[in-house]
Write an enzyme that holds these catalytic residues in place. Structure first.
Site, PDB file in Angstrom:
ATOM      1  CD1 TRP A 156      -0.433  -6.990  -6.011  1.00  0.00           C
ATOM      2  CD2 TRP A 156       0.362  -8.075  -4.233  1.00  0.00           C
ATOM      3  NE1 TRP A 156       0.238  -8.092  -6.462  1.00  0.00           N
ATOM      4  CE2 TRP A 156       0.732  -8.783  -5.386  1.00  0.00           C
ATOM      5  CE3 TRP A 156       0.743  -8.566  -2.977  1.00  0.00           C
ATOM      6  CZ2 TRP A 156       1.469  -9.948  -5.340  1.00  0.00           C
ATOM      7  CZ3 TRP A 156       1.473  -9.723  -2.926  1.00  0.00           C
ATOM      8  CH2 TRP A 156       1.834 -10.403  -4.094  1.00  0.00           C
ATOM      9  CD  GLU A 364       2.853   4.547  -3.199  1.00  0.00           C
ATOM     10  OE1 GLU A 364       3.123   5.652  -3.681  1.00  0.00           O
ATOM     11  OE2 GLU A 364       2.318   4.390  -2.090  1.00  0.00           O
TER      12      GLU A 364
END
Ligand SMILES: Cc1cc2nc3c(=O)[nH]c(=O)nc-3n(C[C@H](O)[C@H](O)[C@H](O)COP(=O)(O)OP(=O)(O)OC[C@H]3O[C@@H](n4cnc5c(N)ncnc54)[C@H](O)[C@@H]3O)c2cc1C
Length: 380
Positions: A156, A364
């Site tokens: 990712w 995040e």
């Protein structure tokens, strides 16, 4: 919060907004279709100082405060969510790791070209088995004389296949849990043993390649380590706190795009011999969309304000990112609803905003993990 922006902050907003309208928006559909990294737009943004917004001029940055950086990122993301991620991963994550934890030499050597936009940056923390659970990472960095030897996989990684500088987290002491993680500067062009395994075919966020990386006996001189051994986990958390403010900015940019398009469409589209904007249901949708955007902006600027003042902003950044990411999906969803059937097609941009907005709730810090963070702060 526009009322409290300084003259300089308004100038930055207007400059980036013009760039987004004239250069990014006309390209957004093509970027979404081809999923190609828009190198030429990155070069143009570099010329405008948008690839190192919050860093000092002595390191090639634009020397902007965090409000201006967030506003800039909001405008870029209003143009293209993928480009928003390109800039956020490059600046808030890779750039900030070097700025906050690099020594003077590392800043001059690696941060300056990032800020000038000559190099592209990436931040490689996540792994196939270690997403929310960062200490579960398996990548190792074994000390061998004056070198470290890296082995493992990362998943990712935004910009991962195009980056010149990748900040990589690895275990220097696998027995020490989160105290055994360190961070390193890896240079894909120079370092043997760096491999890009492939990139993801995603729902949205097109144009920002999300790569799987592999390190195979990758040897790094010891001076590529950032800060002390064992501090990598703390570095990552601190960096992600600042990063969350800019994911709030990306979210707000996308929500604003959906609102702007919906306002225009509602006044153009006629049903029952009147613009649909005359129906109170549609008016209320627009009212709710704008209210959510304004509330998200206030949370974003409150977190930026605390960061600038040097106060603890963990809860503020988590709340800004949590709220802005969820409203970006909700506002984009209502945008599609206002466009009716047309909104469900690629003839209108709202369907892209919806796909791009969904990501805000995942990277995040997922919404679930952020709620844990906020609750922990409340209960501390
Ligand atoms: C497009 C994209 C770009 C990305 N870019 C980067 C990048 O540049 N660098 C990088 O390092 N990473 C990047 N990531 C990784 C991203 O940060 C992770 O996907 C994210 O942290 C979630 O990890 P995971 O996917 O393994 O999900 P998991 O951690 O497996 O989570 C799965 C589900 O379980 C929930 N969950 C997990 N733990 C808890 C808990 N303790 N309490 C409650 N619920 C929980 C989650 O909220 C989620 O709903 C990116 C991801 C995507 C999709």
């Amino acid at each position: 919060m526009d009322f409290s922006l300084s003259t300089e902050q308004k100038q930055i907003r207007d400059m980036v907004a013009e760039f987004a309208d004239e250069e990014i928006k006309p390209r957004a559909e093509e970027i979404d279709e081809t999923d190609e990294f828009p190198r030429d737009l990155v070069d143009e943004m570099a010329d405008l100082g948008l690839m190192g917004m919050p860093f000092p001029e002595e390191y090639g940055g634009a020397g902007l405060d965090y409000h201006s950086y967030a506003i800039g990122l909001e405008e870029i993301s209003r143009g293209s969510g993928g480009l928003g991620t390109v800039v956020a991963a490059h600046t808030s994550l890779a750039g900030n790791m070097l700025y906050a934890f690099g020594d003077e030499d590392q800043k001059q050597t690696y941060l300056t070209p990032l800020n000038r936009g000559e190099d592209v940056g990436a931040f490689a923390l996540s792994e196939p088995g270690a997403g929310s659970d960062v200490p579960a990472m398996e990548t190792t960095a074994d000390r061998d004389g004056d070198e470290y030897v890296l082995n493992g996989n990362k998943l990712w990684i935004s910009n991962g296949s195009v980056a010149d500088t990748v900040v990589v987290f690895a275990k220097t002491d696998p027995e020490a849990g989160n105290r055994g993680i360190s961070s390193f500067v890896v240079r894909p062009g120079d370092d043997d043993g760096f491999h890009v395994e492939g990139t993801e075919d995603k729902l949205g966020d097109k144009g920002c390649p999300t790569a799987e990386l592999r390190f195979d006996e990758l040897r790094l001189p010891a001076d590529r380590r950032l800060g002390e051994e064992g501090r990598g986990f703390v570095h990552a958390l601190k960096t992600l706190n600042g990063g969350r403010i800019t994911i709030a900015a990306r979210s707000i940019g996308l929500a604003r795009a959906a609102l702007e398009d919906s306002l225009e469409y509602a006044q153009d589209r006629e049903q029952f011999d009147q613009p649909i904007s005359e129906f109170q249901t549609i008016q209320h949708k627009l009212a709710d969309m704008d209210t959510k955007v304004q509330a998200a902006k206030m949370l974003m600027h409150r977190a930026a304000d605390k960061k600038i003042r040097g106060e603890d902003f963990v809860k503020d950044a988590a709340q800004a990112k949590l709220y802005a990411s969820e409203i970006s999906r909700e506002v984009a969803n209502e945008g599609i609803q206002i466009h009716g059937g047309y909104g469900y097609t690629k003839d209108f941009e709202v369907e892209r905003y919806y796909r791009d907005a969904k990501l805000n709730e995942i990277y995040e810090g997922t919404s679930e993990v952020l709620r844990n963070t906020i609750a922990n702060e409340l209960l501390e």
